[in-house]
Design a protein around this motif. Structure first.
Motif, short mmCIF file in Angstrom:
data_model
loop_
_atom_site.label_atom_id
_atom_site.label_comp_id
_atom_site.label_asym_id
_atom_site.label_seq_id
_atom_site.Cartn_x
_atom_site.Cartn_y
_atom_site.Cartn_z
N PRO A 16 10.29 5.43 -0.87
CA PRO A 16 9.84 4.29 -1.68
C PRO A 16 8.95 3.31 -0.93
CG PRO A 16 12.15 4.74 -2.10
CD PRO A 16 11.75 5.60 -0.93
N PHE A 17 9.13 3.17 0.38
CA PHE A 17 8.25 2.27 1.14
C PHE A 17 6.80 2.71 1.01
CE2 PHE A 17 5.79 1.70 5.06
CZ PHE A 17 5.71 0.31 5.08
N PHE A 39 16.53 -0.26 6.35
CA PHE A 39 15.16 -0.69 6.63
C PHE A 39 14.31 -0.52 5.38
CE2 PHE A 39 11.49 -1.54 9.20
CZ PHE A 39 11.96 -2.02 10.41
N ASP A 40 13.50 -1.53 5.05
CA ASP A 40 12.47 -1.51 4.01
C ASP A 40 12.83 -2.25 2.72
OD1 ASP A 40 10.61 -0.18 5.54
OD2 ASP A 40 11.24 1.80 4.85
N ASN A 41 14.08 -2.69 2.56
CA ASN A 41 14.47 -3.44 1.36
C ASN A 41 14.09 -2.71 0.08
OD1 ASN A 41 15.62 -5.56 -0.10
ND2 ASN A 41 13.72 -6.72 -0.17
N GLN A 42 14.51 -1.46 -0.02
CA GLN A 42 14.31 -0.70 -1.24
C GLN A 42 15.32 -1.15 -2.29
OE1 GLN A 42 14.68 3.43 -0.15
NE2 GLN A 42 13.30 3.24 1.58
N MET A 43 15.01 -0.90 -3.55
CA MET A 43 15.91 -1.26 -4.64
C MET A 43 17.28 -0.64 -4.45
SD MET A 43 16.46 -2.97 -7.34
CE MET A 43 14.80 -3.54 -7.71
N LEU A 44 17.31 0.55 -3.86
CA LEU A 44 18.57 1.24 -3.62
C LEU A 44 19.52 0.41 -2.78
CD1 LEU A 44 20.18 3.90 -3.85
CD2 LEU A 44 19.00 4.70 -1.80
N SER A 45 18.97 -0.40 -1.86
CA SER A 45 19.83 -1.20 -0.97
C SER A 45 20.63 -2.23 -1.74
CB SER A 45 18.97 -1.88 0.10
OG SER A 45 18.10 -2.85 -0.49
N LEU A 46 20.11 -2.69 -2.88
CA LEU A 46 20.83 -3.67 -3.70
C LEU A 46 21.82 -3.02 -4.66
CD1 LEU A 46 18.02 -6.21 -4.66
CD2 LEU A 46 20.08 -6.70 -3.32
N LEU A 47 21.59 -1.76 -4.98
CA LEU A 47 22.44 -1.07 -5.96
C LEU A 47 23.72 -0.51 -5.34
CD1 LEU A 47 19.67 0.86 -7.94
CD2 LEU A 47 20.77 -1.30 -8.53
N GLN A 81 9.71 -5.61 4.83
CA GLN A 81 8.33 -5.67 5.31
C GLN A 81 7.44 -6.29 4.23
OE1 GLN A 81 6.68 -2.54 7.81
NE2 GLN A 81 8.34 -1.18 7.18
N PRO A 82 6.41 -7.04 4.61
CA PRO A 82 5.48 -7.63 3.63
C PRO A 82 4.47 -6.58 3.16
CG PRO A 82 4.83 -8.28 5.84
CD PRO A 82 6.10 -7.46 5.99
N ILE A 83 4.92 -5.67 2.32
CA ILE A 83 4.12 -4.50 1.94
C ILE A 83 2.79 -4.88 1.31
CG2 ILE A 83 4.05 -2.48 0.42
CD1 ILE A 83 7.03 -2.16 0.84
N THR A 84 2.83 -5.76 0.34
CA THR A 84 1.60 -6.10 -0.37
C THR A 84 0.57 -6.74 0.55
OG1 THR A 84 2.80 -6.38 -2.45
CG2 THR A 84 0.62 -7.38 -2.32
N LYS A 85 1.02 -7.64 1.40
CA LYS A 85 0.11 -8.31 2.34
C LYS A 85 -0.53 -7.29 3.28
CE LYS A 85 2.32 -12.87 2.42
NZ LYS A 85 3.02 -13.88 3.28
N ARG A 93 -9.68 -5.86 15.18
CA ARG A 93 -8.62 -6.85 15.21
C ARG A 93 -7.27 -6.20 14.93
NH1 ARG A 93 -9.36 -12.21 11.91
NH2 ARG A 93 -7.33 -12.47 12.94
N ARG A 94 -6.24 -6.91 15.37
CA ARG A 94 -4.87 -6.48 15.13
C ARG A 94 -4.16 -7.55 14.32
NH1 ARG A 94 -1.02 -4.17 19.99
NH2 ARG A 94 0.79 -3.56 18.73
N TYR A 95 -3.59 -7.15 13.20
CA TYR A 95 -2.91 -8.09 12.31
C TYR A 95 -1.42 -7.77 12.33
CZ TYR A 95 -7.71 -8.53 10.58
OH TYR A 95 -9.08 -8.70 10.48
N ILE A 96 -0.61 -8.70 12.81
CA ILE A 96 0.83 -8.49 12.93
C ILE A 96 1.56 -9.42 11.96
CG2 ILE A 96 2.82 -8.45 14.48
CD1 ILE A 96 0.89 -8.10 16.80
N TYR A 97 2.37 -8.85 11.09
CA TYR A 97 3.07 -9.61 10.07
C TYR A 97 4.56 -9.76 10.42
CZ TYR A 97 -1.08 -9.32 7.16
OH TYR A 97 -2.36 -9.44 6.68
N SER A 98 5.15 -10.80 9.89
CA SER A 98 6.57 -11.09 10.16
C SER A 98 7.46 -10.33 9.18
CB SER A 98 6.84 -12.59 10.03
OG SER A 98 6.07 -13.33 10.95
N HIS A 99 8.64 -9.99 9.64
CA HIS A 99 9.64 -9.32 8.81
C HIS A 99 10.74 -10.31 8.42
CE1 HIS A 99 11.50 -9.32 12.78
NE2 HIS A 99 12.66 -9.23 12.15
#
Length: 337
Positions: A72-73, A271-279, A289-293, A315-321
């Motif tokens: 799903p990620f 890891f990844d905060n999939q919908m399955l993790s809430l179910l 992870q900030p997937i859309t960004k 350039r290297r773009y590093i996003y926060s989790h």
């Protein structure tokens, strides 16, 4: 990357003869032409004149290489990339490598033969030295995957830091014997997560149990099998860091059905905060992870390279989790931080 000299050597003919065939000149027998064409095909050789002609063509298509679309990620990442690319008039094709070095290189041939304008690699299983020559055919951007000193744009999260903080969380819940479950050992990303896991253990003075490191644990069923192995071979394991929510869900499911209390007997982080993790019951602690960004930035960077042929330093773009703490790891009697 193959040269005209390589073709000549493989065909057993002179460079001049090869050049005549490439430029469609006379005075070359059909037998020699076939030898040269076969050598070119085996080496994947594209003549410079053809390469220049191909580079002048546009397909308005971007190839995205990923291990498997069923994760799903990657499905969410592709969806976001496709939306952003369509805003620029580009289409996206999905190329599943299944962590195969050969498949990865086969798909990179799409760039070399100008069937796509650019490539996004979300994983990297070949050594960079093998991939780098393809930059002569068009831009490559790494998204999710990253590697130090790689001369292409990289858009990613700090996976080493995410694994480090997740492991510290398990330790702060009172876990003293931890297992590490990886989706694979071939990628640089997987090794980064393992490094973060080890760092947390070392800082807290806990042992790294090498036998409790499991590779190629990818899907729900793999998680179930991993729990059975822990139960039978490592019953003292009380905390598990996994590389995906699918694996974490499999562990939680199997553990609960075997009478283990989650998280008191076994704390689990996904890891990844999939919908399955809430179910799941209990819900799975996970790294978001900030997937859309990341997807939007990746497409923007790649298209800017296509439009402007930028020669500036990549350039290297590093996003926060975000570590989303839920019931699969939060013990009632955790130790103080």
């Amino acid at each position: 990357m193959a040269t005209i000299e390589d073709v000549a050597k493989l065909a057993g003919l002179s460079r001049t003869t090869v050049s005549r065939v490439i430029n469609d000149q006379p005075y070359v027998t059909d037998e020699k032409k076939q030898r040269i064409l076969q050598a070119m095909d085996e080496l994947g050789y594209v003549p410079n004149s053809s390469a220049r002609r191909l580079r002048s063509q546009r397909t308005d298509t971007i190839a995205v290489l990923l291990p498997r679309i069923t994760n799903p990620f990657f499905g969410n990442l592709i969806e976001s990339m496709e939306k952003k690319a369509s805003q620029w008039g580009y289409q996206v094709i999905v190329c599943q490598t299944h962590d195969s070095k050969k498949k990865e290189l086969d798909y990179l041939q799409l760039l070399k033969t100008k069937q796509v304008d650019g490539v996004v690699m979300t994983s990297l299983v070949n050594e960079w030295e093998v991939v780098e020559p393809y930059l002569e055919s068009g831009p490559i951007v790494l998204c999710n995957e990253y590697m130090e000193d790689t001369p292409v744009p990289m858009i990613h999260m700090d996976h080493r830091k995410a694994a480090y903080e997740s492991t510290l969380h398990l330790i702060d819940q009172g876990c003293t014997n931890l297992a590490y479950l990886s989706g694979g050992t071939l990628t640089h990303l997987a090794m980064e997560r393992l490094a973060g896991f080890k760092r947390a253990l070392k800082e807290r003075g806990l042992p790294f149990i090498e036998e409790a490191v499991m590779d190629w644990v990818i899907q729900v069923e793999d998680g179930r099998n991993a729990f059975r192995k822990i139960k039978e071979e490592f019953p003292l394991i009380d905390g598990v860091f996994t590389g995906s929510d699918e694996v974490a869900a499999g562990i939680v499911y199997e553990a609960s059905h075997c009478g283990w209390a989650i998280p008191d007997d076994l704390a689990v982080v996904g890891f990844d905060n999939q919908m399955l993790s809430l179910l799941m019951a209990p819900a799975v602690t996970t790294v978001e992870q900030p997937i859309t960004k990341m997807a939007d930035r990746t497409i923007e960077v790649l298209i800017q390279q296509l439009l402007h042929s930028s020669s500036t330093t990549p350039r290297r773009y590093i996003y926060s989790h975000k570590l989303l703490v839920r019931n699969s790891s939060e013990k009632r009697h955790s130790i103080a931080k």
